[in-house]
Motif scaffolding. Structure first.
Motif, short mmCIF file in Angstrom:
data_model
loop_
_atom_site.label_atom_id
_atom_site.label_comp_id
_atom_site.label_asym_id
_atom_site.label_seq_id
_atom_site.Cartn_x
_atom_site.Cartn_y
_atom_site.Cartn_z
N PHE A 1 0.68 -1.13 0.05
CA PHE A 1 0.05 -0.33 0.04
C PHE A 1 0.76 1.13 0.38
O PHE A 1 0.19 2.53 -0.49
CB PHE A 1 -0.53 -0.03 1.06
N LYS A 2 2.03 0.90 0.19
CA LYS A 2 2.88 2.12 0.83
C LYS A 2 3.49 3.28 -0.77
O LYS A 2 3.47 3.71 -0.92
CB LYS A 2 4.45 1.93 1.34
N VAL A 3 3.42 1.93 -2.29
CA VAL A 3 3.76 1.99 -3.35
C VAL A 3 2.10 3.04 -3.61
O VAL A 3 2.46 3.77 -4.77
CB VAL A 3 4.33 0.92 -4.25
N LEU A 4 1.44 2.67 -3.69
CA LEU A 4 0.11 2.75 -4.00
C LEU A 4 -0.28 3.89 -3.42
O LEU A 4 -1.25 4.91 -4.36
CB LEU A 4 -1.32 1.49 -3.82
N GLN A 5 -0.29 4.29 -2.30
CA GLN A 5 -1.15 5.34 -1.72
C GLN A 5 -0.78 6.68 -2.51
O GLN A 5 -1.58 7.52 -2.96
CB GLN A 5 -0.71 4.96 -0.16
N PRO A 6 0.80 7.05 -2.76
CA PRO A 6 0.95 8.16 -3.95
C PRO A 6 0.38 8.09 -4.75
O PRO A 6 -0.03 9.67 -5.33
CB PRO A 6 2.75 8.21 -3.59
N LYS A 7 -0.15 7.24 -5.94
CA LYS A 7 -0.08 7.20 -6.84
C LYS A 7 -2.22 7.75 -6.95
O LYS A 7 -2.52 8.25 -7.30
CB LYS A 7 -0.27 6.45 -7.48
N ILE A 8 -2.35 6.94 -5.38
CA ILE A 8 -4.25 7.47 -5.53
C ILE A 8 -4.12 8.81 -5.09
O ILE A 8 -5.20 9.45 -5.58
CB ILE A 8 -5.01 6.11 -4.58
N GLU A 9 -3.09 9.35 -4.17
CA GLU A 9 -3.48 10.21 -3.65
C GLU A 9 -3.73 11.67 -4.94
O GLU A 9 -4.37 12.28 -5.20
CB GLU A 9 -2.43 10.90 -2.61
N LYS A 10 -2.47 11.11 -6.17
CA LYS A 10 -2.31 12.23 -6.82
C LYS A 10 -3.64 12.31 -7.81
O LYS A 10 -3.70 12.93 -8.11
CB LYS A 10 -1.04 11.44 -7.74
#
Length: 108
Positions: A1-10
């Motif tokens: 999830f640490k990898v996905l979270q910034p991309k989801i937020e973007k």
């Protein structure tokens, strides 16, 4: 999830700033708080500038057309940024994760 979270937020930030998020309404009413256009994202700024021109009864058709074109260009650019961010995110997702993000409106 640490990898996905910034991309989801973007993706969500671009959606919010471009007015492409589910449930986003139109113009503010008479009790809407005043917003400094300089603090707005490009689509919001272009929309505020168009509203200012439309509120001016003496605005020429050329002035209206110029602001309308600027808004359309800002929306087109935001749409391309959103598409790129969604593609970048989708490349990292499992089928289940992608389905959940489509269901909640983060992805199309």
């Amino acid at each position: 999830f640490k990898v996905l979270q910034p991309k989801i937020e973007k993706v969500r930030t671009i959606q919010r700033e471009s007015g492409q998020q589910r449930g986003m309404g139109g113009r503010g009413g008479p009790n809407a708080p005043a917003v400094d256009p300089a603090t707005l994202p490009p689509v919001g700024k272009a929309l505020a500038e168009l509203k200012t021109v439309l509120d001016n009864k003496d605005a020429t058709p050329e002035q209206i057309k110029t602001k309308l074109t600027a808004l359309r260009e800002a929306k087109a650019k935001a749409k391309e940024e959103l598409k790129a961010a969604q593609k970048e995110l989708t490349e990292l997702l499992t089928a289940r994760q992608e389905a959940v993000l489509v269901e909640n409106g983060t992805l199309e």
